[in-house]
Motif scaffolding. Structure first.
Motif, PDB file in Angstrom:
ATOM      1  N   UNK A  41      27.706  43.761  49.476  1.00 11.44           N
ATOM      2  CA  UNK A  41      28.452  44.864  48.863  1.00 11.44           C
ATOM      3  C   UNK A  41      27.789  46.213  49.016  1.00 11.44           C
ATOM      4  N   UNK A  42      26.462  46.233  48.926  1.00  9.55           N
ATOM      5  CA  UNK A  42      25.750  47.505  49.061  1.00  9.55           C
ATOM      6  C   UNK A  42      25.942  48.085  50.461  1.00  9.55           C
ATOM      7  N   UNK A  43      25.903  47.215  51.467  1.00 13.94           N
ATOM      8  CA  UNK A  43      26.123  47.663  52.852  1.00 13.94           C
ATOM      9  C   UNK A  43      27.557  48.172  53.016  1.00 13.94           C
ATOM     10  N   UNK A  44      28.522  47.470  52.424  1.00 10.90           N
ATOM     11  CA  UNK A  44      29.921  47.893  52.512  1.00 10.90           C
ATOM     12  C   UNK A  44      30.112  49.267  51.881  1.00 10.90           C
ATOM     13  N   UNK A  71      46.223  47.555  54.984  1.00 11.55           N
ATOM     14  CA  UNK A  71      45.826  46.309  54.355  1.00 11.55           C
ATOM     15  C   UNK A  71      44.760  45.623  55.181  1.00 11.55           C
ATOM     16  N   UNK A  72      43.790  45.023  54.514  1.00 15.58           N
ATOM     17  CA  UNK A  72      42.710  44.358  55.210  1.00 15.58           C
ATOM     18  C   UNK A  72      43.180  43.145  55.995  1.00 15.58           C
ATOM     19  N   UNK A  73      42.487  42.890  57.091  1.00 18.79           N
ATOM     20  CA  UNK A  73      42.816  41.742  57.926  1.00 18.79           C
ATOM     21  C   UNK A  73      41.799  40.619  57.758  1.00 18.79           C
ATOM     22  N   UNK A  74      40.543  40.985  57.543  1.00 19.00           N
ATOM     23  CA  UNK A  74      39.502  39.970  57.415  1.00 19.00           C
ATOM     24  C   UNK A  74      39.222  39.698  55.940  1.00 19.00           C
ATOM     25  N   UNK A  75      38.525  38.608  55.694  1.00 17.00           N
ATOM     26  CA  UNK A  75      38.183  38.239  54.323  1.00 17.00           C
ATOM     27  C   UNK A  75      37.364  39.335  53.645  1.00 17.00           C
ATOM     28  N   UNK A  76      36.438  39.937  54.387  1.00 19.52           N
ATOM     29  CA  UNK A  76      35.585  40.987  53.835  1.00 19.52           C
ATOM     30  C   UNK A  76      36.407  42.224  53.495  1.00 19.52           C
ATOM     31  N   UNK A  77      37.305  42.628  54.382  1.00 19.70           N
ATOM     32  CA  UNK A  77      38.145  43.801  54.133  1.00 19.70           C
ATOM     33  C   UNK A  77      39.022  43.582  52.910  1.00 19.70           C
ATOM     34  N   UNK A  78      39.597  42.406  52.787  1.00 13.09           N
ATOM     35  CA  UNK A  78      40.456  42.093  51.636  1.00 13.09           C
ATOM     36  C   UNK A  78      39.637  42.081  50.351  1.00 13.09           C
ATOM     37  N   UNK A  79      38.447  41.500  50.402  1.00 17.46           N
ATOM     38  CA  UNK A  79      37.571  41.461  49.228  1.00 17.46           C
ATOM     39  C   UNK A  79      37.168  42.868  48.807  1.00 17.46           C
ATOM     40  N   UNK A  80      36.822  43.719  49.763  1.00 10.67           N
ATOM     41  CA  UNK A  80      36.420  45.082  49.431  1.00 10.67           C
ATOM     42  C   UNK A  80      37.587  45.873  48.847  1.00 10.67           C
ATOM     43  N   UNK A  81      38.772  45.689  49.381  1.00 11.26           N
ATOM     44  CA  UNK A  81      39.942  46.375  48.828  1.00 11.26           C
ATOM     45  C   UNK A  81      40.221  45.910  47.403  1.00 11.26           C
ATOM     46  N   UNK A  83      37.923  44.820  45.306  1.00 11.12           N
ATOM     47  CA  UNK A  83      36.875  45.451  44.493  1.00 11.12           C
ATOM     48  C   UNK A  83      37.237  46.910  44.198  1.00 11.12           C
ATOM     49  N   UNK A  84      37.646  47.655  45.221  1.00  9.45           N
ATOM     50  CA  UNK A  84      37.996  49.060  45.040  1.00  9.45           C
ATOM     51  C   UNK A  84      39.164  49.223  44.077  1.00  9.45           C
ATOM     52  N   UNK A  90      42.108  53.718  35.723  1.00  9.74           N
ATOM     53  CA  UNK A  90      43.488  53.421  35.371  1.00  9.74           C
ATOM     54  C   UNK A  90      43.832  54.187  34.090  1.00  9.74           C
ATOM     55  N   UNK A  91      44.748  55.125  34.171  1.00  5.96           N
ATOM     56  CA  UNK A  91      45.102  55.864  32.971  1.00  5.96           C
ATOM     57  C   UNK A  91      45.770  54.965  31.938  1.00  5.96           C
ATOM     58  N   UNK A  92      45.512  55.220  30.691  1.00  2.00           N
ATOM     59  CA  UNK A  92      46.067  54.412  29.620  1.00  2.00           C
ATOM     60  C   UNK A  92      47.225  55.169  28.995  1.00  2.00           C
ATOM     61  N   UNK A  93      48.357  54.520  28.901  1.00  2.00           N
ATOM     62  CA  UNK A  93      49.530  55.129  28.278  1.00  2.00           C
ATOM     63  C   UNK A  93      49.932  54.277  27.081  1.00  2.00           C
ATOM     64  N   UNK A  94      49.894  54.900  25.946  1.00  2.00           N
ATOM     65  CA  UNK A  94      50.251  54.200  24.721  1.00  2.00           C
ATOM     66  C   UNK A  94      51.748  54.337  24.457  1.00  2.00           C
ATOM     67  N   UNK A  95      52.316  53.306  23.921  1.00  2.00           N
ATOM     68  CA  UNK A  95      53.723  53.357  23.541  1.00  2.00           C
ATOM     69  C   UNK A  95      53.900  53.817  22.101  1.00  2.00           C
ATOM     70  N   UNK A  96      52.796  54.073  21.456  1.00  2.00           N
ATOM     71  CA  UNK A  96      52.824  54.541  20.064  1.00  2.00           C
ATOM     72  C   UNK A  96      53.157  56.022  20.036  1.00  2.00           C
TER      73      UNK A  96
END
Length: 99
Positions: A41-44, A71-81, A83-84, A90-96
């Motif tokens: 992961x550090x290298x990625x 979209x990633x094609x390899x296992x590593x690309x998919x895993x990194x995406x 993770x990202x 993620x903004x939080x939106x309250x319904x209150x």
């Protein structure tokens, strides 16, 4: 110089901000994926941020994948995406509503 799936192995990767108990205990990654992310992961991250230059075709393809946003094609690309995606704000939106 050890390579794993074509990526040069560096120090172990930790993200205490988003995964304070580790990748494997987060419930978001399989045990194998958590170990893989910890090992390369550090290298990625360094490749994505441009801190180091790619040393082989696999790393060049990874950097291209990061820049293109496809979209990633390899296992590593998919895993990194994955993770990202999990570490993005993620903004939080309250319904209150106050009356």
């Amino acid at each position: 110089m050890t390579t794993i799936h074509g990526f040069i192995q560096t120090d172990r990767f930790y993200d205490d901000v988003h995964f304070p108990r580790g990748f494997s205990k987060s419930g978001d990654f399989t045990i194998a994926d958590a170990e893989l992310l910890s090992v390369i992961g550090k290298r990625l991250l360094m490749l994505e941020q441009g801190e180091v230059l790619p040393e082989n075709q696999v790393e060049e393809k990874f950097v291209f994948s990061c820049k293109s946003g496809n979209e990633g094609e390899t296992k590593i690309e998919i895993l990194w995406q994955k993770y990202k995606k999990l570490t993005q704000y993620k903004p939080f939106h309250s319904l209150h509503r106050c009356a």
